[in-house]
Write an enzyme that holds these catalytic residues in place. Structure first.
Site, mmCIF file in Angstrom:
data_model
loop_
_atom_site.group_PDB
_atom_site.id
_atom_site.type_symbol
_atom_site.label_atom_id
_atom_site.label_comp_id
_atom_site.label_asym_id
_atom_site.label_seq_id
_atom_site.Cartn_x
_atom_site.Cartn_y
_atom_site.Cartn_z
ATOM 1 N N LYS A 187 0.978 -1.199 0.108
ATOM 2 C CA LYS A 187 0.115 0.047 -0.089
ATOM 3 C C LYS A 187 1.044 1.195 0.146
ATOM 4 O O LYS A 187 1.417 1.629 0.901
ATOM 5 C CB LYS A 187 -0.830 0.038 1.314
ATOM 6 C CG LYS A 187 -2.019 0.903 0.850
ATOM 7 C CD LYS A 187 -2.503 1.502 2.107
ATOM 8 C CE LYS A 187 -1.808 2.932 2.663
ATOM 9 N NZ LYS A 187 -1.751 4.188 1.825
ATOM 10 N N CYS A 297 13.673 10.737 6.255
ATOM 11 C CA CYS A 297 13.720 10.445 7.591
ATOM 12 C C CYS A 297 15.120 10.692 8.228
ATOM 13 O O CYS A 297 15.290 10.942 9.354
ATOM 14 C CB CYS A 297 13.233 9.070 7.800
ATOM 15 S SG CYS A 297 14.377 7.952 6.736
HETATM 16 P P1 NAD Z 1 2.400 8.332 7.678
HETATM 17 O O1 NAD Z 1 2.624 7.496 8.993
HETATM 18 O O2 NAD Z 1 1.406 9.408 7.801
HETATM 19 O O3 NAD Z 1 1.737 7.211 6.694
HETATM 20 C C1 NAD Z 1 2.784 6.312 5.991
HETATM 21 C C2 NAD Z 1 1.712 5.390 5.371
HETATM 22 O O4 NAD Z 1 1.090 4.724 6.362
HETATM 23 C C3 NAD Z 1 0.818 5.771 4.179
HETATM 24 O O5 NAD Z 1 0.883 4.978 3.289
HETATM 25 C C4 NAD Z 1 -0.462 5.935 5.196
HETATM 26 O O6 NAD Z 1 -1.618 5.734 4.199
HETATM 27 C C5 NAD Z 1 -0.483 4.642 6.214
HETATM 28 N N1 NAD Z 1 -1.308 4.686 7.211
HETATM 29 C C6 NAD Z 1 -1.379 5.679 7.825
HETATM 30 N N2 NAD Z 1 -2.353 5.482 8.939
HETATM 31 C C7 NAD Z 1 -2.288 4.158 9.032
HETATM 32 C C8 NAD Z 1 -3.294 3.120 9.747
HETATM 33 N N3 NAD Z 1 -3.689 3.488 10.957
HETATM 34 N N4 NAD Z 1 -3.001 1.813 9.439
HETATM 35 C C9 NAD Z 1 -2.211 1.585 8.414
HETATM 36 N N5 NAD Z 1 -1.736 2.245 7.479
HETATM 37 C C10 NAD Z 1 -1.677 3.639 7.810
HETATM 38 O O7 NAD Z 1 3.897 8.680 7.282
HETATM 39 P P2 NAD Z 1 4.030 9.807 5.832
HETATM 40 O O8 NAD Z 1 3.772 11.227 6.339
HETATM 41 O O9 NAD Z 1 3.808 9.194 4.985
HETATM 42 O O10 NAD Z 1 5.702 9.532 6.045
HETATM 43 C C11 NAD Z 1 6.536 10.673 6.773
HETATM 44 C C12 NAD Z 1 7.193 9.832 7.840
HETATM 45 O O11 NAD Z 1 7.931 8.678 7.496
HETATM 46 C C13 NAD Z 1 7.942 10.615 8.744
HETATM 47 O O12 NAD Z 1 7.824 10.438 10.016
HETATM 48 C C14 NAD Z 1 9.596 9.891 8.385
HETATM 49 O O13 NAD Z 1 10.612 10.168 9.354
HETATM 50 C C15 NAD Z 1 9.048 8.531 8.212
HETATM 51 N N6 NAD Z 1 9.975 7.911 7.474
HETATM 52 C C16 NAD Z 1 10.861 6.931 7.711
HETATM 53 C C17 NAD Z 1 11.586 6.460 7.149
HETATM 54 C C18 NAD Z 1 12.917 5.528 7.861
HETATM 55 O O14 NAD Z 1 13.534 4.627 7.101
HETATM 56 N N7 NAD Z 1 12.955 5.291 9.157
HETATM 57 C C19 NAD Z 1 12.006 6.521 5.988
HETATM 58 C C20 NAD Z 1 10.732 7.295 5.285
HETATM 59 C C21 NAD Z 1 10.143 8.012 6.047
#
Ligand code: NAD
Length: 495
Positions: A187, A297
């Protein structure tokens, strides 16, 4: 201005389930962060499609995919990589239009790494996956056992990925999951659905059997993401995104005790010692704070600079930051595109306001640029530097995920190690020093999954990647990915 166009197959972006592209009646808009215009319509997977997809992934796992050898799986992934290479321009268009990032970045980072992920995991698993361990046991009655440790895939994996590095994230998860013999349902973020759908086209063209690789579109809560993670017939969840989302996914899967691999947020420290190569450190902190508009991130949001060079450093970084070009993706001189969406810009702007309320001095930025053209309807924001905040300010402790950093002076090594570690996160750190002993002394004391010395962001895909504390659970990369996507079974034979 941008002249890129999405491939026509993406104008209505469909789900890919059981080897076929599937339309659904409920759709949502994919909005350009550059102009605010609608790029395409996305079909949101409903509950029935989630169920059917899990069922087909299970069938493929129990059937045709379960019968493949690791070499055959590698051949499939290598074919997919070749197809992405052939359709390079389509992938660039998809990634750039969804995110607004510079084309140059998409070429050298996003699409390049997508291909590299597939090829690297294919090669690593070909060599490592079928290695077995043996233990001979001698029992008290004089008999012997031979214990053979074999790796087995977990089953149906759900991958939930973010918008910041879409193709990179999805291939980083799908390649090792599939190489281990699992099937996968991906997803992608609702903000960046295009490159995942093109990837599905590549899997279909490569002849990967139906049900093995699937892409379902939608949102998180009360939508596709939650329905997938709640599903009883999945075996594990690999998630990259915000720490808060990770926590709620963990609660969702807790009752079924499903394994999770989490790559979450960060509030990463950059440390500049007085013995650093000054110009390289300034340039390095600019890159680590503002690349991808700060939406990586691993970006640096807290910078500590040794007091003797603090004023000179702040002056130099201000000057260089003000020269950064913000603009069109296709302009080769563009360093920074917009943020991913207006919603995200509201969040980052709320931190700009909060920083001033908390007593920050704004060294540069703090607002929204204007262009006098359609980019004014986009989600652009200025790269921003603050000084003067206390270590416990919210802007110094919470992840902003925008082009922003706070710079503070420090005096001693011990002090800066303690301050760098004074965070709920533990993802990445970067040190700038020419003193080799100091680099070796300080780097292991930084509580983070990765610490770079005199560079930032470059990765060897064989190395472990992940974070501590709120930054995640587990490590992926190379054979570390094998540890998550498969489990060892002990076959114990009495001789
Ligand atoms: P997000 O958590 O809002 O969303 C990520 C994904 O999760 C999306 O596909 C979203 O639709 C899905 N999602 C949201 N709520 C959910 C739920 N309750 N159940 C299942 N799926 C759900 O994150 P974002 O805004 O897309 O990305 C930014 C964040 O990602 C930042 O905090 C960043 O630091 C982190 N990030 C971490 C890494 C790493 O490797 N540590 C890499 C990239 C991004």
């Amino acid at each position: 201005m941008n002249t890129l166009a999405l491939p026509s197959s993406l104008h209505i972006t469909k789900n890919y389930s059981n080897g076929a592209f599937v339309e659904t009646s409920k759709t949502f808009d994919n909005i350009s962060p550059v102009t605010g215009k609608v790029l395409s319509r996305i079909c949101e997977a409903d509950k029935a499609l989630v169920d059917a997809t899990v069922q087909s992934a299970r069938q493929a796992f129990n059937g045709i995919w379960g019968e493949t050898t690791v070499e055959q799986r590698a051949d499939y992934l290598l074919k997919v990589a070749d197809i992405i290479e052939r359709r390079f321009d389509d992938f660039i268009a998809a990634e750039v239009l969804d995110t607004g990032r510079p084309v140059e970045q998409a070429k050298k980072l996003d699409v390049y790494r997508g291909i590299h992920n597939l090829r690297t995991f294919a090669e690593i698993f070909k060599h490592e996956y079928s290695k077995t361990e043996c233990f001979e046991s001698h029992l008290a009655d004089g008999s012997q056992l031979l214990n053979i440790i074999k790796r087995k895939p977990l089953g149906v994996i759900v991958s939930i990925s973010p918008w910041n590095l879409p193709l990179l994230s999805i291939t980083w998860k799908a390649a090792p999951a599939l190489m281990a013999g699992n099937t996968i349902i991906c997803k992608p973020s609702e903000e960046t659905p295009s490159s995942a759908t093109l990837l599905a086209e590549a899997f279909q063209e490569a002849g990967v059997p139906a049900g093995v690789f699937n892409v379902l579109h939608g949102f998180g809560r009360d939508s596709t993401g939650e329905w997938l993670t709640q599903h009883k017939d999945i075996d594990a969840v690999t998630f990259t995104g915000e720490s808060g989302t990770g926590a709620s996914i963990m609660k969702t899967v807790a009752s079924e005790v499903k394994p999770v691999s989490f790559e979450l947020g960060g509030k990463n420290a950059g440390i500049v010692f007085e013995d650093a190569d000054f110009d390289k450190a300034v340039e390095g902190i600019i890159r680590s704070s503002f690349t991808n508009s700060g939406q990586v991130c691993l970006c640096t949001e807290r910078v500590y600079v040794q007091r003797s060079i603090f004023d000179k450093f702040v002056k130099a970084i201000k000057e260089k930051t003000e020269q950064l070009q913000i603009g069109w993706s296709e302009d080769e001189k563009t360093f920074m595109g917009p943020l991913i969406s207006h919603g995200h810009r509201e969040k980052v702007l709320s931190y700009f306001k909060l920083a001033v309320e908390e007593g920050a001095q704004v060294v540069t930025g703090g607002g929204v640029p204007t262009f006098g053209d359609e980019r004014d309807q986009g989600a652009y924001i200025q790269p921003t530097i603050w000084v003067g905040l206390p270590d416990d300010a919210r802007c110094v402790t919470e992840e902003v995920f925008g082009p922003v950093c706070h710079i503070a002076p420090f005096d001693t090594e011990e002090e800066v190690i303690q301050r760098a570690n004074n965070t709920d996160y533990g993802l990445a750190g970067v040190l700038w020093t020419t003193n080799l002993s100091r680099a070796h002394r300080v780097a292991p004391k930084i509580n983070a999954g990765i610490v770079w010395v005199n560079h930032w962001f470059a990765r060897d895909l064989r190395t472990p990647f992940g974070g501590n504390k709120l930054s995640g659970i587990g490590r992926e990369g190379g054979t570390y990915s094998m540890e998550f996507y498969s489990e060892p079974t002990n076959i114990s034979i009495r001789l």
